[in-house]
Write a protein that holds these residues in place. Structure first.
Motif, PDB file in Angstrom:
ATOM      1  N   UNK A 136       0.800  -1.238   0.000  1.00  0.00           N
ATOM      2  CA  UNK A 136       0.000   0.000   0.000  1.00  0.00           C
ATOM      3  C   UNK A 136       0.827   1.280   0.000  1.00  0.00           C
ATOM      4  N   UNK A 137       1.976   1.250  -0.642  1.00  0.00           N
ATOM      5  CA  UNK A 137       2.766   2.475  -0.812  1.00  0.00           C
ATOM      6  C   UNK A 137       2.708   3.003  -2.247  1.00  0.00           C
ATOM      7  N   UNK A 138       2.023   2.280  -3.114  1.00  0.00           N
ATOM      8  CA  UNK A 138       2.024   2.647  -4.530  1.00  0.00           C
ATOM      9  C   UNK A 138       0.793   2.041  -5.201  1.00  0.00           C
ATOM     10  N   UNK A 139      -0.015   2.841  -5.913  1.00  0.00           N
ATOM     11  CA  UNK A 139      -1.134   2.269  -6.675  1.00  0.00           C
ATOM     12  C   UNK A 139      -0.606   1.329  -7.769  1.00  0.00           C
ATOM     13  N   UNK A 140      -1.211   0.177  -7.897  1.00  0.00           N
ATOM     14  CA  UNK A 140      -0.727  -0.842  -8.842  1.00  0.00           C
ATOM     15  C   UNK A 140      -0.661  -0.315 -10.268  1.00  0.00           C
ATOM     16  N   UNK A 141      -1.600   0.553 -10.641  1.00  0.00           N
ATOM     17  CA  UNK A 141      -1.626   1.029 -12.018  1.00  0.00           C
ATOM     18  C   UNK A 141      -0.445   1.931 -12.367  1.00  0.00           C
ATOM     19  N   UNK A 142       0.281   2.433 -11.336  1.00  0.00           N
ATOM     20  CA  UNK A 142       1.433   3.298 -11.604  1.00  0.00           C
ATOM     21  C   UNK A 142       2.742   2.523 -11.747  1.00  0.00           C
ATOM     22  N   UNK A 143       2.731   1.229 -11.459  1.00  0.00           N
ATOM     23  CA  UNK A 143       3.968   0.442 -11.534  1.00  0.00           C
ATOM     24  C   UNK A 143       4.622   0.543 -12.914  1.00  0.00           C
ATOM     25  N   UNK A 144       3.892   0.331 -14.020  1.00  0.00           N
ATOM     26  CA  UNK A 144       4.550   0.420 -15.332  1.00  0.00           C
ATOM     27  C   UNK A 144       5.097   1.815 -15.633  1.00  0.00           C
ATOM     28  N   UNK A 145       4.356   2.840 -15.254  1.00  0.00           N
ATOM     29  CA  UNK A 145       4.806   4.221 -15.511  1.00  0.00           C
ATOM     30  C   UNK A 145       6.112   4.512 -14.794  1.00  0.00           C
ATOM     31  N   UNK A 146       6.207   4.113 -13.542  1.00  0.00           N
ATOM     32  CA  UNK A 146       7.419   4.370 -12.764  1.00  0.00           C
ATOM     33  C   UNK A 146       8.578   3.529 -13.285  1.00  0.00           C
ATOM     34  N   UNK A 147       8.320   2.271 -13.591  1.00  0.00           N
ATOM     35  CA  UNK A 147       9.380   1.394 -14.116  1.00  0.00           C
ATOM     36  C   UNK A 147       9.948   1.943 -15.423  1.00  0.00           C
ATOM     37  N   UNK A 148       9.094   2.547 -16.251  1.00  0.00           N
ATOM     38  CA  UNK A 148       9.549   3.064 -17.548  1.00  0.00           C
ATOM     39  C   UNK A 148      10.433   4.291 -17.421  1.00  0.00           C
ATOM     40  N   UNK A 149      10.487   4.896 -16.236  1.00  0.00           N
ATOM     41  CA  UNK A 149      11.375   6.050 -16.036  1.00  0.00           C
ATOM     42  C   UNK A 149      12.830   5.625 -15.848  1.00  0.00           C
ATOM     43  N   UNK A 150      13.060   4.337 -15.691  1.00  0.00           N
ATOM     44  CA  UNK A 150      14.405   3.824 -15.406  1.00  0.00           C
ATOM     45  C   UNK A 150      14.962   3.120 -16.641  1.00  0.00           C
ATOM     46  N   UNK A 151      16.146   3.558 -17.063  1.00  0.00           N
ATOM     47  CA  UNK A 151      16.836   2.954 -18.195  1.00  0.00           C
ATOM     48  C   UNK A 151      18.121   2.314 -17.698  1.00  0.00           C
ATOM     49  N   UNK A 152      18.417   1.120 -18.170  1.00  0.00           N
ATOM     50  CA  UNK A 152      19.664   0.432 -17.824  1.00  0.00           C
ATOM     51  C   UNK A 152      20.543   0.403 -19.062  1.00  0.00           C
ATOM     52  N   UNK A 153      21.761   0.960 -18.928  1.00  0.00           N
ATOM     53  CA  UNK A 153      22.665   1.027 -20.079  1.00  0.00           C
ATOM     54  C   UNK A 153      24.009   0.387 -19.735  1.00  0.00           C
ATOM     55  N   UNK A 154      24.755   0.026 -20.758  1.00  0.00           N
ATOM     56  CA  UNK A 154      26.051  -0.620 -20.591  1.00  0.00           C
ATOM     57  C   UNK A 154      27.159   0.411 -20.422  1.00  0.00           C
ATOM     58  N   UNK A 155      28.336  -0.053 -20.090  1.00  0.00           N
ATOM     59  CA  UNK A 155      29.492   0.839 -19.958  1.00  0.00           C
ATOM     60  C   UNK A 155      29.787   1.539 -21.277  1.00  0.00           C
ATOM     61  N   UNK A 156      29.577   0.840 -22.367  1.00  0.00           N
ATOM     62  CA  UNK A 156      29.839   1.430 -23.677  1.00  0.00           C
ATOM     63  C   UNK A 156      28.930   2.634 -23.953  1.00  0.00           C
ATOM     64  N   UNK A 157      27.781   2.677 -23.282  1.00  0.00           N
ATOM     65  CA  UNK A 157      26.842   3.784 -23.467  1.00  0.00           C
ATOM     66  C   UNK A 157      27.020   4.894 -22.437  1.00  0.00           C
ATOM     67  N   UNK A 158      27.973   4.710 -21.502  1.00  0.00           N
ATOM     68  CA  UNK A 158      28.145   5.677 -20.412  1.00  0.00           C
ATOM     69  C   UNK A 158      28.541   7.053 -20.918  1.00  0.00           C
ATOM     70  N   UNK A 159      29.362   7.106 -21.973  1.00  0.00           N
ATOM     71  CA  UNK A 159      29.830   8.398 -22.481  1.00  0.00           C
ATOM     72  C   UNK A 159      28.679   9.258 -22.960  1.00  0.00           C
ATOM     73  N   UNK A 160      27.612   8.636 -23.448  1.00  0.00           N
ATOM     74  CA  UNK A 160      26.444   9.393 -23.895  1.00  0.00           C
ATOM     75  C   UNK A 160      25.476   9.645 -22.745  1.00  0.00           C
ATOM     76  N   UNK A 161      25.400   8.699 -21.779  1.00  0.00           N
ATOM     77  CA  UNK A 161      24.389   8.783 -20.718  1.00  0.00           C
ATOM     78  C   UNK A 161      24.780   9.737 -19.592  1.00  0.00           C
ATOM     79  N   UNK A 162      26.025   9.668 -19.142  1.00  0.00           N
ATOM     80  CA  UNK A 162      26.412  10.407 -17.937  1.00  0.00           C
ATOM     81  C   UNK A 162      26.339  11.928 -18.083  1.00  0.00           C
TER      82      UNK A 162
END
Length: 325
Positions: A63-89
């Motif tokens: 009960x800390x988060x409405x279930x319908x917001x789980x996908x929206x919040x998860x989509x705010x997070x991107x996981x990138x590789x070290x090779x992509x760090x120069x563009x991401x950081x």
């Protein structure tokens, strides 16, 4: 526009911090800063995304988060590789380093990340053991660097211990505090000393609990009950120093002397500040001064508010009982 957050390292801490900021509406980039083959990275990224999603689903179930917001919040997070760090950081406003607790590894990662990110982002290490000044020399433009020690699980524990170093610009500490307060966290600032605040206190308490089991003082189960329903119950409302003031520093002084003599161990001795406070009349609430200043405080109202907080905690634990008529 909310600041973009970078998490250097895709382990538990990086994932936990990512959840916190995504929950608060920030875009987050989690950078896996290890060299990996593409297939190995994809497997790790898939696993990281699954854990992040699982954490958000858990928050929904408790009960800390409405279930319908789980996908929206998860989509705010991107996981990138070290090779992509120069563009991401360089796109990040604040970067939290969460690499393994190995000095050389952290130094190398921070040196490379600070070079790739440019001089703009604030950079904070989440280390629980390494002092800020032992890492600052690796950072390009070290005035933007400090330690920010999160307590696990990062997405639940409010406290974050900020430890600026000799080179940290004061405005950087202020900006970090403001950012963290804006997402509902409770930052505190401490000097660059081993153990910060909480680890120093809890290491003493945990060792003493283990020692009591060793000595046969009580069972592990009863010691933990005593901690939960006595020690923890009180200190979830009153801070340790506030508690000294509540009862009086003189009580701690005499109790400490008794324990030293009865148990034959100087580890129970009170620090010099307790005796100094007594000599100078700063005994606590009853003298208007202790570790805190109570001058001008309506002590009756103050005590009743604290007692009300205890009552709320009692109800939350399911231990409040109706009176017998």
């Amino acid at each position: 526009m909310k600041p973009v957050i970078g998490c250097l390292g895709a382990g538990r801490m990086g994932r936990g911090i990512a959840v916190v900021f995504a929950f608060a509406g920030h875009q987050v980039v989690v950078v896996d800063f290890k060299e990996r083959e593409a297939a190995t990275f994809e497997a790790l990224a898939t696993e990281a995304r699954a854990e992040i999603r699982s954490t958000l689903e858990t928050l929904s179930r408790i009960d800390l988060l409405p279930a319908e917001l789980v996908p929206t919040i998860a989509d705010r997070i991107t996981v990138v590789s070290r090779q992509e760090a120069a563009a991401a950081l360089p796109r990040c406003d604040v970067i939290f380093e969460g690499m393994p607790e190995i000095l050389g590894l952290k130094q190398a990662a921070l040196a490379e990340a600070s070079r790739l990110a440019g001089e703009g982002p604030i950079i904070a290490s989440t280390t629980s053991t390494i002092l800020v000044d032992d890492l600052a020399g690796s950072i390009e433009h070290p005035g933007r660097f400090l330690n920010a020690h999160w307590l696990n699980p990062a997405y639940l524990v409010p406290l974050i211990e900020l430890s600026p170093g000799r080179l940290t610009a004061p405005e950087v500490t202020v900006r970090m505090k403001t950012l963290l307060e804006g997402i509902g966290k409770v930052p505190v600032v401490c000097a660059a000393r081993p153990g910060f605040i909480v680890p120093r206190i809890q290491s003493l308490a945990m060792n003493e609990a283990a020692r009591m089991v060793e000595e046969g003082v009580a069972s592990a189960e009863d010691i933990d009950k005593a901690v939960i329903y006595g020690f923890g119950f009180r200190f979830a409302v009153l801070g340790l120093l506030e508690f000294i003031d509540w009862g009086g520093g003189d009580i701690l002084h005499h109790a400490s002397r008794y324990l030293v003599e009865a148990l034959g161990d100087s580890r129970y001795a009170a620090p010099d500040i307790i005796a100094t406070n007594m000599r100078e009349g700063r005994i606590g609430m009853k003298t208007g001064q202790g570790f805190m200043n109570y001058e001008g405080v309506d002590l009756a109202v103050y005590r009743e508010r604290r007692l009300a907080a205890f009552a709320s905690a009692l109800r939350a634990m399911g231990l409040a009982r109706e009176p017998v008529a």
